[in-house]
Motif scaffolding. Structure first.
Motif, PDB file in Angstrom:
ATOM      1  N   GLU A 201      -1.986 107.459 -30.794  1.00 12.53           N
ATOM      2  CA  GLU A 201      -1.901 106.697 -32.030  1.00 12.53           C
ATOM      3  C   GLU A 201      -2.870 105.528 -31.952  1.00 12.53           C
ATOM      4  N   PHE A 202      -3.208 104.994 -33.108  1.00 12.81           N
ATOM      5  CA  PHE A 202      -4.174 103.891 -33.164  1.00 12.81           C
ATOM      6  C   PHE A 202      -3.465 102.633 -33.639  1.00 12.81           C
ATOM      7  N   GLN A 203      -3.435 101.638 -32.768  1.00  9.99           N
ATOM      8  CA  GLN A 203      -2.722 100.404 -33.066  1.00  9.99           C
ATOM      9  C   GLN A 203      -3.709  99.256 -33.298  1.00  9.99           C
TER      10      GLN A 203
ATOM     11  N   PRO B 160     -15.921 105.448 -39.989  1.00  8.96           N
ATOM     12  CA  PRO B 160     -15.128 105.864 -38.828  1.00  8.96           C
ATOM     13  C   PRO B 160     -15.267 104.919 -37.635  1.00  8.96           C
ATOM     14  N   ASP B 161     -16.484 104.420 -37.385  1.00  6.78           N
ATOM     15  CA  ASP B 161     -16.656 103.481 -36.273  1.00  6.78           C
ATOM     16  C   ASP B 161     -15.912 102.178 -36.541  1.00  6.78           C
ATOM     17  N   GLY B 162     -15.836 101.767 -37.804  1.00  2.00           N
ATOM     18  CA  GLY B 162     -15.090 100.562 -38.140  1.00  2.00           C
ATOM     19  C   GLY B 162     -13.618 100.701 -37.810  1.00  2.00           C
ATOM     20  N   VAL B 163     -13.038 101.854 -38.107  1.00  2.00           N
ATOM     21  CA  VAL B 163     -11.633 102.103 -37.770  1.00  2.00           C
ATOM     22  C   VAL B 163     -11.439 102.019 -36.266  1.00  2.00           C
ATOM     23  N   ARG B 164     -12.346 102.619 -35.508  1.00  2.97           N
ATOM     24  CA  ARG B 164     -12.220 102.598 -34.048  1.00  2.97           C
ATOM     25  C   ARG B 164     -12.411 101.179 -33.500  1.00  2.97           C
ATOM     26  N   PHE B 165     -13.304 100.417 -34.119  1.00  3.55           N
ATOM     27  CA  PHE B 165     -13.553  99.067 -33.620  1.00  3.55           C
ATOM     28  C   PHE B 165     -12.326  98.177 -33.782  1.00  3.55           C
ATOM     29  N   TYR B 166     -11.615  98.329 -34.883  1.00  3.60           N
ATOM     30  CA  TYR B 166     -10.488  97.446 -35.178  1.00  3.60           C
ATOM     31  C   TYR B 166      -9.139  98.003 -34.720  1.00  3.60           C
ATOM     32  N   THR B 167      -9.141  99.078 -33.935  1.00  3.47           N
ATOM     33  CA  THR B 167      -7.904  99.629 -33.382  1.00  3.47           C
ATOM     34  C   THR B 167      -8.101  99.987 -31.916  1.00  3.47           C
ATOM     35  N   ARG B 168      -6.996 100.192 -31.233  1.00  3.40           N
ATOM     36  CA  ARG B 168      -7.086 100.725 -29.869  1.00  3.40           C
ATOM     37  C   ARG B 168      -6.110 101.885 -29.737  1.00  3.40           C
ATOM     38  N   ARG B 169      -6.549 102.840 -28.993  1.00  2.41           N
ATOM     39  CA  ARG B 169      -5.774 104.086 -28.836  1.00  2.41           C
ATOM     40  C   ARG B 169      -4.658 103.875 -27.813  1.00  2.41           C
ATOM     41  N   LYS B 170      -3.500 104.363 -28.153  1.00  2.00           N
ATOM     42  CA  LYS B 170      -2.385 104.429 -27.209  1.00  2.00           C
ATOM     43  C   LYS B 170      -1.951 105.890 -27.125  1.00  2.00           C
ATOM     44  N   THR B 171      -1.788 106.399 -25.894  1.00  2.00           N
ATOM     45  CA  THR B 171      -1.360 107.785 -25.693  1.00  2.00           C
ATOM     46  C   THR B 171       0.024 107.792 -25.069  1.00  2.00           C
ATOM     47  N   VAL B 172       0.909 108.549 -25.666  1.00  3.13           N
ATOM     48  CA  VAL B 172       2.308 108.596 -25.228  1.00  3.13           C
ATOM     49  C   VAL B 172       2.626 110.004 -24.726  1.00  3.13           C
ATOM     50  N   THR B 173       3.230 110.100 -23.534  1.00  2.55           N
ATOM     51  CA  THR B 173       3.728 111.360 -22.995  1.00  2.55           C
ATOM     52  C   THR B 173       5.244 111.242 -22.875  1.00  2.55           C
TER      53      THR B 173
END
Length: 500
Positions: free
Chosen positions: A135-137, A467-480
């Motif tokens: 998810e992108f937070q 798309p790069d703007g979305v990535r710049f202003y969010t960080r990925r979190k991976t949940v298992t």
């Protein structure tokens, strides 16, 4: 005199300990003043944004998107007022200001899809009863530092995606033309944005340095000149501050004119690309590289004739093609580049150093200027002029033209005029520039792509907006995740976990 203030916690704040004049470039007269934020004001804005972040972060993306929809409507309803403010303080002609606003609105439209843009990835049963997803937070409090040449469009490159993604935003616009920027920020409040999510602080280097060094700011986006971009990037990303940073710098954009090009079409395209907005665009085409003397002579002849019809004047007359440059000092700087080119051996074919603009004799005007036989060793070629000046460089082959472009320190935008598909494809595949046009002189990406150059035109890993703007202003979190079956007890595992 009217003073432009700051927007903090949804309210306009007038801090008048330090102010700066804001000029109408067409008249040369002071139009109003802008308050310059003290360190206390900037820190108050940051604290306000930090306090607003938890509730805004937890607001469902669809509700954030609905605010963007209302914001778009308000921008369209207030278009005339926004364009008037741009004209008064920047000098941009009304039709050009309308184009700037529309490009900004397209970024708001993109942000309206934030619920889709933030969708992560999901995999079920990556192992026995184990699911994984990403998810992108949002990052938290982020900042933008924007230039004078697009006081509405560039803030709209940053703000919509950043806040739609759940961040709170501190904007430091240019102190040269702040009114239109403040106005659109107020429209966003009217659209329903909670207080404190967007704050605007007008200021100078003092305000900028606080945003770069304050550890509560998680990311900084900047658009401006390369020396400042380097400073911004180095300061923000230093170990002590550790921010994300994208810093878009200067440009020297070349257009290759091939012998087979439609010269009439190329001339029409070059007129707008070189002189639109008085050349004060980071995507302005400032160098035409003509392949062969025949192409160069044809280009020069037709450009000279076409430039007789250029109309330079105030923003109030929509029949004008372009207006003044931003300040008296910049006017003198542009004229200085023309002088240096002439002194170093170039030929000034059309001279715009002393334009006659009736009724606006004190304005900061430079007329459209065409310079032939420019060489790469000249100061005017090496540096970004940022004015209504088109230089022509003559080369013998396409390979020589591409080598010239690749060697330049900037790599923002470029284009080629040709009828040859093979040449066009080779050019786009191999040129070392970030944004490329094929018979398109201003290859500014649409809102659902991303904007950015190469080399010393961009510092940072991600481009602006899209798309790069979305990535710049969010960080990925991976949940298992695993929910063991009832009553099952697992044994101890000392080896690296694998999916068995």
């Amino acid at each position: 005199m009217n003073t432009v203030g700051h927007l903090i916690n949804g309210e306009v704040v007038l801090e008048s300990k330090r102010t700066q004049d804001v000029f109408n470039p067409a008249t040369g007269q002071v139009a109003r003043q802008v308050a310059l934020a003290s360190s206390q004001t900037v820190e108050h804005a940051i604290a306000t944004a930090e306090a607003a972040f938890p509730a805004w972060r937890d607001t469902p993306p669809i509700k954030r998107a609905r605010i963007m929809f209302r914001f778009k409507e308000l921008l369209e309803q207030n278009a005339d007022a926004i364009c008037k403010l741009i004209g008064e303080e920047h000098g941009k002609i009304s039709h050009d200001a309308a184009g700037e606003l529309q490009r900004g609105i397209e970024n708001v439209e993109y942000a309206c899809g934030i619920a889709e843009l933030l969708k992560g990835e999901h995999s079920k049963n990556v192992g026995p009863n184990i699911d994984a997803w990403s998810e992108f937070q949002p990052l938290g409090v982020v900042a933008g530092i924007t230039p004078f040449n697009f006081p509405v469009m560039v803030p709209l490159w940053m703000i919509p995606v950043a806040i739609a993604a759940g961040n709170c935003f501190i904007l430091k616009p240019s102190e040269r033309d702040p009114s239109s920027t403040l106005f659109i920020a107020q429209l966003l409040q009217e659209a329903g944005l909670p207080k404190g999510v967007l704050n605007v602080v007008n200021g100078d280097k003092e305000a900028v340095d606080i945003l770069l060094r304050d550890t509560r700011i998680q990311a900084v986006s900047f658009v401006g000149s390369t020396p400042v971009a380097e400073y911004i990037y180095a300061t923000a990303t230093a170990t002590a501050h550790g921010k994300r940073c994208q810093a878009l710098g200067g440009a020297k954009n070349h257009a290759i004119v091939m012998p087979d090009a439609d010269i009439d079409n190329a001339v029409n395209q070059l007129l707008g690309a070189a002189f639109g907005s008085s050349g004060e665009r980071c995507m302005a085409l400032s160098v035409a590289v003509a392949v062969g003397d025949a192409a160069a002579d044809a280009l020069i002849g037709k450009m000279k004739e076409a430039m007789k019809n250029l109309k330079v004047g105030a923003y109030t007359d929509s029949k004008n093609d372009f207006g003044p440059v931003i300040t008296r000092q910049h006017q003198q700087k542009v004229v200085g580049y023309i002088n240096s080119a002439e002194q170093q051996g170039a030929t000034v074919v059309v001279d715009g150093r002393e334009p006659n603009v009736a009724g606006y004799e004190e304005g900061f005007f430079v007329g459209g200027t065409l310079i032939d036989r420019v060489t790469p060793d000249m100061q005017s070629y090496k540096e970004e002029i940022f004015g209504p000046v088109l230089q022509v460089v003559r080369v013998n082959s396409m390979q020589e033209a591409m080598a010239l472009i690749d060697k330049h320190e900037y790599g923002n935008g470029t284009c080629i005029f040709t009828r040859d598909g093979e040449a066009a494809r080779y050019f786009s595949d191999n040129i070392k520039v970030g944004m490329v046009g094929i018979n398109v002189p201003l290859p500014v990406p649409v809102a659902y792509h991303s904007f950015g150059g190469w080399k010393r035109s961009l510092f940072g890993d991600l481009h602006a907006y899209g798309p790069d703007g979305v990535r710049f202003y969010t960080r990925r979190k991976t949940v298992t995740q695993r929910w063991p079956s009832s009553g099952v007890r697992e044994g101890v595992e000392f080896s690296m976990p694998t999916m068995k």
